[in-house]
Design an enzyme around this catalytic site. Sequence first.
Site, short mmCIF file in Angstrom:
data_model
loop_
_atom_site.label_atom_id
_atom_site.label_comp_id
_atom_site.label_asym_id
_atom_site.label_seq_id
_atom_site.Cartn_x
_atom_site.Cartn_y
_atom_site.Cartn_z
N CYS A 201 0.76 -1.25 0.44
CA CYS A 201 -0.07 -0.13 -0.02
C CYS A 201 0.91 0.83 0.27
O CYS A 201 1.90 1.23 -0.65
CB CYS A 201 -1.16 -0.27 1.12
SG CYS A 201 -0.42 -0.16 2.76
N ASN B 298 2.31 1.87 4.12
CA ASN B 298 2.89 0.12 4.86
C ASN B 298 2.55 0.14 6.82
O ASN B 298 3.09 -0.30 7.86
CB ASN B 298 3.90 -0.46 5.16
CG ASN B 298 4.49 -1.54 5.27
OD1 ASN B 298 5.17 -2.08 5.42
ND2 ASN B 298 3.34 -2.56 5.01
N ARG C 199 -3.01 -0.70 5.55
CA ARG C 199 -3.84 -1.91 4.53
C ARG C 199 -2.81 -2.52 4.53
O ARG C 199 -3.58 -4.19 4.29
CB ARG C 199 -4.18 -1.21 3.30
CG ARG C 199 -5.31 0.00 3.42
CD ARG C 199 -5.20 0.98 2.26
NE ARG C 199 -4.33 1.79 1.52
CZ ARG C 199 -4.33 2.07 1.00
NH1 ARG C 199 -5.20 2.75 -0.07
NH2 ARG C 199 -3.36 3.44 0.75
N SER C 200 -1.78 -3.04 4.22
CA SER C 200 -0.67 -3.56 3.24
C SER C 200 -0.33 -4.46 4.61
O SER C 200 -0.48 -5.82 5.02
CB SER C 200 0.04 -3.42 3.02
OG SER C 200 1.14 -2.92 2.87
N ASP D 294 -7.95 3.84 1.10
CA ASP D 294 -6.49 3.78 2.00
C ASP D 294 -7.81 5.00 3.43
O ASP D 294 -8.86 5.91 3.33
CB ASP D 294 -5.95 5.30 1.26
CG ASP D 294 -4.90 6.17 2.18
OD1 ASP D 294 -5.05 5.69 3.67
OD2 ASP D 294 -4.30 7.00 1.89
P1 4NP Z 1 -1.90 2.73 4.26
O1 4NP Z 1 -1.78 4.21 4.37
O2 4NP Z 1 -0.78 3.11 2.74
O3 4NP Z 1 -2.59 1.92 3.47
O4 4NP Z 1 -1.06 2.23 5.02
C1 4NP Z 1 -1.55 5.33 4.89
C2 4NP Z 1 -0.71 5.50 5.43
C3 4NP Z 1 -0.31 6.98 5.49
C4 4NP Z 1 0.08 7.61 4.35
C5 4NP Z 1 -1.74 7.64 4.20
C6 4NP Z 1 -1.96 6.10 4.05
N1 4NP Z 1 0.24 8.69 5.36
O5 4NP Z 1 0.05 9.78 4.43
O6 4NP Z 1 1.65 9.28 6.22
#
Ligand code: 4NP
Length: 153
Positions: free
Chosen positions: A7, A10, A13-14, A123
């Site tokens: 994702c 990390n 989701r992942s 997300d």
């Molecule tokens: P993930 O979610 O891709 O599912 O881990 C996110 C976590 C952090 C951020 C964006 C999406 N961020 O912008 O910090």
Amino acid sequence: MKVLFVCLGNICRSPTAEAVFKRRAAKAGLNNIQIDSAGTGAWHIGNPPDPRSRAAAETRGYSFEGISARKIAVSDFETFDYVLAMDRSNLKDLKALEPAGSPAKLSLFLDYAPPHSQREVPDPYYGGPQGFEQVIDLIEAASDGFIMHLRTS
Ligand code: 4NP
């Protein structure tokens, strides 16, 4: 068999896919699968999964033990048989990184979900708790579809 879930950060989701697929594959009797996750972004390297993801998944009995964020590496396309992206933006970033002739099977994870399902895991980072529940619902369904695929391929 080696499977990598990817994702953006990390941390939501992942790692959820890693924890959910790990348990469901073990319950289905699929052994010898190595499961890992990574992010396309570097912001959260070394961090544990988001507490909101943990709360949602642990309520359903999944464990995040030993999981911390890392960034995808080009060598992952050599190491892993499957590289499974959570959304189309992740897939686009992965396609840009993938070396020519890479043996890894690169796709959306939800390509393995039931036909009526949506194709992306949204997300949840900037949303409310409902988003984290939806992430697990989608990942549970896709995990079972992917287990079926591995059994029959
Ligand atoms: P993930 O979610 O891709 O599912 O881990 C996110 C976590 C952090 C951020 C964006 C999406 N961020 O912008 O910090």
